[in-house]
Design a protein around this motif. Structure first.
Motif, PDB file in Angstrom:
ATOM      1  N   LYS A  76      -9.997  -5.064   3.145  1.00 15.21           N
ATOM      2  CA  LYS A  76     -10.337  -5.922   4.290  1.00 15.21           C
ATOM      3  C   LYS A  76      -9.344  -7.033   4.431  1.00 15.21           C
ATOM      4  O   LYS A  76      -8.728  -7.503   3.603  1.00 15.21           O
ATOM      5  CB  LYS A  76     -11.731  -6.506   4.130  1.00 15.21           C
ATOM      6  CG  LYS A  76     -12.796  -5.451   4.265  1.00 15.21           C
ATOM      7  CD  LYS A  76     -14.146  -6.094   4.267  1.00 15.21           C
ATOM      8  CE  LYS A  76     -15.204  -5.010   4.433  1.00 15.21           C
ATOM      9  NZ  LYS A  76     -16.522  -5.545   4.535  1.00 15.21           N
TER      10      LYS A  76
ATOM     11  N   LEU B 147       0.682  -5.942  16.054  1.00 15.71           N
ATOM     12  CA  LEU B 147      -0.221  -5.737  14.940  1.00 15.71           C
ATOM     13  C   LEU B 147      -0.267  -4.273  14.487  1.00 15.71           C
ATOM     14  O   LEU B 147      -0.697  -3.971  13.378  1.00 15.71           O
ATOM     15  CB  LEU B 147      -1.633  -6.190  15.352  1.00 15.71           C
ATOM     16  CG  LEU B 147      -2.673  -6.335  14.261  1.00 15.71           C
ATOM     17  CD1 LEU B 147      -2.180  -7.299  13.181  1.00 15.71           C
ATOM     18  CD2 LEU B 147      -3.978  -6.824  14.834  1.00 15.71           C
ATOM     19  N   THR B 148       0.226  -3.359  15.291  1.00 17.60           N
ATOM     20  CA  THR B 148       0.128  -1.931  14.985  1.00 17.60           C
ATOM     21  C   THR B 148       0.761  -1.570  13.634  1.00 17.60           C
ATOM     22  O   THR B 148       0.134  -0.869  12.836  1.00 17.60           O
ATOM     23  CB  THR B 148       0.744  -1.101  16.121  1.00 17.60           C
ATOM     24  OG1 THR B 148       0.098  -1.451  17.337  1.00 17.60           O
ATOM     25  CG2 THR B 148       0.574   0.377  15.869  1.00 17.60           C
TER      26      THR B 148
ATOM     27  N   VAL C 276      -2.233  -1.137   6.353  1.00 16.93           N
ATOM     28  CA  VAL C 276      -3.560  -1.259   5.744  1.00 16.93           C
ATOM     29  C   VAL C 276      -4.201   0.111   5.617  1.00 16.93           C
ATOM     30  O   VAL C 276      -4.775   0.451   4.582  1.00 16.93           O
ATOM     31  CB  VAL C 276      -4.444  -2.216   6.585  1.00 16.93           C
ATOM     32  CG1 VAL C 276      -5.894  -2.156   6.116  1.00 16.93           C
ATOM     33  CG2 VAL C 276      -3.918  -3.627   6.504  1.00 16.93           C
ATOM     34  N   TYR C 277      -4.084   0.922   6.664  1.00 13.14           N
ATOM     35  CA  TYR C 277      -4.654   2.272   6.614  1.00 13.14           C
ATOM     36  C   TYR C 277      -3.999   3.082   5.505  1.00 13.14           C
ATOM     37  O   TYR C 277      -4.672   3.785   4.759  1.00 13.14           O
ATOM     38  CB  TYR C 277      -4.468   2.974   7.958  1.00 13.14           C
ATOM     39  CG  TYR C 277      -4.926   4.408   7.927  1.00 13.14           C
ATOM     40  CD1 TYR C 277      -6.273   4.729   7.977  1.00 13.14           C
ATOM     41  CD2 TYR C 277      -4.006   5.440   7.815  1.00 13.14           C
ATOM     42  CE1 TYR C 277      -6.697   6.043   7.922  1.00 13.14           C
ATOM     43  CE2 TYR C 277      -4.420   6.759   7.763  1.00 13.14           C
ATOM     44  CZ  TYR C 277      -5.772   7.051   7.819  1.00 13.14           C
ATOM     45  OH  TYR C 277      -6.173   8.352   7.761  1.00 13.14           O
ATOM     46  N   SER C 278      -2.688   2.965   5.379  1.00 17.15           N
ATOM     47  CA  SER C 278      -1.975   3.704   4.342  1.00 17.15           C
ATOM     48  C   SER C 278      -2.430   3.274   2.949  1.00 17.15           C
ATOM     49  O   SER C 278      -2.620   4.100   2.062  1.00 17.15           O
ATOM     50  CB  SER C 278      -0.468   3.481   4.502  1.00 17.15           C
ATOM     51  OG  SER C 278       0.224   4.092   3.464  1.00 17.15           O
TER      52      SER C 278
ATOM     53  N   THR D  38       1.460  -2.671  19.823  1.00 14.60           N
ATOM     54  CA  THR D  38       1.304  -4.118  19.727  1.00 14.60           C
ATOM     55  C   THR D  38       1.990  -4.581  18.452  1.00 14.60           C
ATOM     56  O   THR D  38       2.292  -3.767  17.574  1.00 14.60           O
ATOM     57  CB  THR D  38      -0.190  -4.503  19.667  1.00 14.60           C
ATOM     58  OG1 THR D  38      -0.755  -3.962  18.479  1.00 14.60           O
ATOM     59  CG2 THR D  38      -0.949  -3.983  20.891  1.00 14.60           C
TER      60      THR D  38
ATOM     61  N   GLU E 223      -5.361   1.933   2.192  1.00 15.82           N
ATOM     62  CA  GLU E 223      -6.721   2.431   1.995  1.00 15.82           C
ATOM     63  C   GLU E 223      -6.699   3.909   1.613  1.00 15.82           C
ATOM     64  O   GLU E 223      -7.423   4.343   0.723  1.00 15.82           O
ATOM     65  CB  GLU E 223      -7.551   2.251   3.262  1.00 15.82           C
ATOM     66  CG  GLU E 223      -7.901   0.830   3.582  1.00 15.82           C
ATOM     67  CD  GLU E 223      -8.617   0.710   4.921  1.00 15.82           C
ATOM     68  OE1 GLU E 223      -8.816   1.751   5.591  1.00 15.82           O
ATOM     69  OE2 GLU E 223      -8.966  -0.409   5.284  1.00 15.82           O
TER      70      GLU E 223
ATOM     71  N   ALA F 189       1.155  -3.403  11.012  1.00 16.33           N
ATOM     72  CA  ALA F 189       0.335  -3.983   9.948  1.00 16.33           C
ATOM     73  C   ALA F 189      -0.934  -3.156   9.751  1.00 16.33           C
ATOM     74  O   ALA F 189      -1.359  -2.904   8.623  1.00 16.33           O
ATOM     75  CB  ALA F 189      -0.023  -5.423  10.287  1.00 16.33           C
ATOM     76  N   GLU F 190      -1.547  -2.742  10.866  1.00 12.52           N
ATOM     77  CA  GLU F 190      -2.742  -1.903  10.764  1.00 12.52           C
ATOM     78  C   GLU F 190      -2.418  -0.577  10.083  1.00 12.52           C
ATOM     79  O   GLU F 190      -3.212  -0.062   9.299  1.00 12.52           O
ATOM     80  CB  GLU F 190      -3.336  -1.658  12.148  1.00 12.52           C
ATOM     81  CG  GLU F 190      -3.937  -2.893  12.781  1.00 12.52           C
ATOM     82  CD  GLU F 190      -4.336  -2.662  14.236  1.00 12.52           C
ATOM     83  OE1 GLU F 190      -3.859  -1.675  14.835  1.00 12.52           O
ATOM     84  OE2 GLU F 190      -5.115  -3.469  14.754  1.00 12.52           O
ATOM     85  N   ALA F 191      -1.264  -0.029  10.386  1.00  9.20           N
ATOM     86  CA  ALA F 191      -0.856   1.225   9.760  1.00  9.20           C
ATOM     87  C   ALA F 191      -0.665   1.043   8.256  1.00  9.20           C
ATOM     88  O   ALA F 191      -1.028   1.914   7.462  1.00  9.20           O
ATOM     89  CB  ALA F 191       0.425   1.743  10.395  1.00  9.20           C
TER      90      ALA F 191
END
Length: 88
Positions: free
Chosen positions: A88, A69-70, A76-78, A67, A80, A72-74
Protein backbone atom coordinates in the motif's frame (compact mmCIF):
# COMPACT_ATOMS: atom_id res chain seq x y z
CA UNK A 1 -4.34 -48.01 -55.58
CA UNK A 2 -0.57 -48.62 -55.44
CA UNK A 3 0.18 -45.02 -56.45
CA UNK A 4 -2.06 -43.68 -53.72
CA UNK A 5 -0.40 -45.88 -51.11
CA UNK A 6 3.03 -44.83 -52.36
CA UNK A 7 2.06 -41.14 -52.20
CA UNK A 8 0.81 -41.53 -48.64
CA UNK A 9 4.06 -43.22 -47.60
CA UNK A 10 6.17 -40.51 -49.23
CA UNK A 11 4.08 -37.80 -47.54
CA UNK A 12 4.35 -39.51 -44.17
CA UNK A 13 8.12 -39.89 -44.52
CA UNK A 14 8.45 -36.25 -45.55
CA UNK A 15 6.48 -35.15 -42.48
CA UNK A 16 8.59 -37.38 -40.27
CA UNK A 17 11.76 -35.94 -41.77
CA UNK A 18 10.59 -32.37 -41.08
CA UNK A 19 9.68 -33.23 -37.48
CA UNK A 20 13.03 -34.94 -36.88
CA UNK A 21 14.93 -32.03 -38.46
CA UNK A 22 13.04 -29.52 -36.29
CA UNK A 23 13.67 -31.57 -33.14
CA UNK A 24 17.37 -31.92 -33.96
CA UNK A 25 17.72 -28.21 -34.73
CA UNK A 26 16.02 -27.09 -31.52
CA UNK A 27 17.93 -29.67 -29.47
CA UNK A 28 21.33 -28.77 -30.88
CA UNK A 29 20.87 -25.02 -31.27
CA UNK A 30 17.97 -24.18 -28.94
CA UNK A 31 16.22 -20.87 -28.59
CA UNK A 32 18.42 -18.16 -27.18
CA UNK A 33 17.73 -14.51 -26.47
CA UNK A 34 21.44 -13.73 -26.68
CA UNK A 35 22.20 -15.02 -30.16
CA UNK A 36 20.81 -13.72 -33.40
CA UNK A 37 17.75 -15.85 -34.19
CA UNK A 38 17.88 -18.35 -37.02
CA UNK A 39 15.90 -17.71 -40.19
CA UNK A 40 13.14 -20.15 -39.31
CA UNK A 41 12.74 -18.50 -35.88
CA UNK A 42 12.31 -15.08 -37.48
CA UNK A 43 9.82 -16.48 -39.98
CA UNK A 44 7.79 -18.24 -37.28
CA UNK A 45 7.78 -15.21 -34.97
CA UNK A 46 6.57 -12.84 -37.69
CA UNK A 47 3.98 -15.25 -39.01
CA UNK A 48 2.60 -16.18 -35.59
CA UNK A 49 2.46 -12.51 -34.55
CA UNK A 50 0.49 -11.72 -37.70
CA UNK A 51 -1.92 -14.60 -37.07
CA UNK A 52 -2.40 -13.74 -33.38
CA UNK A 53 -3.25 -10.07 -33.84
CA UNK A 54 -6.39 -8.59 -35.31
CA UNK A 55 -6.25 -7.19 -38.84
CA UNK A 56 -7.09 -3.65 -37.64
CA UNK A 57 -4.78 -3.74 -34.61
CA UNK A 58 -2.64 -0.91 -36.00
CA UNK A 59 -5.59 1.46 -35.79
CA UNK A 60 -6.54 0.69 -32.17
CA UNK A 61 -5.78 3.17 -29.41
CA UNK A 62 -4.75 2.40 -25.87
CA UNK A 63 -7.90 2.60 -23.70
CA UNK A 64 -5.86 3.80 -20.70
CA UNK A 65 -4.54 7.34 -20.84
CA UNK A 66 -0.88 7.74 -19.91
CA UNK A 67 -0.39 9.79 -16.76
CA UNK A 68 2.73 10.60 -14.76
CA UNK A 69 1.52 8.16 -12.12
CA UNK A 70 1.23 5.21 -14.53
CA UNK A 71 4.90 4.04 -14.26
CA UNK A 72 4.71 4.24 -10.46
CA UNK A 73 1.51 2.19 -10.42
CA UNK A 74 3.16 -0.37 -12.68
CA UNK A 75 6.11 -0.60 -10.30
CA UNK A 76 3.80 -1.21 -7.34
CA UNK A 77 1.92 -3.88 -9.28
CA UNK A 78 5.20 -5.53 -10.24
CA UNK A 79 6.36 -5.53 -6.63
CA UNK A 80 3.06 -7.00 -5.46
CA UNK A 81 3.20 -9.69 -8.10
CA UNK A 82 6.83 -10.60 -7.39
CA UNK A 83 6.48 -10.77 -3.62
CA UNK A 84 2.95 -12.10 -3.49
CA UNK A 85 2.04 -9.43 -0.92
CA UNK A 86 -0.29 -6.48 -1.02
CA UNK A 87 1.71 -3.25 -0.98
CA UNK A 88 0.00 0.00 0.00
Amino acid sequence: MRIRKFTLWVGALACLAVVLWAAWTVNSHGFSAREKPAGYEVFLARDLRRIASEPNAKHFQNPFAATPLTPAEAGVYSTEFATGELVK
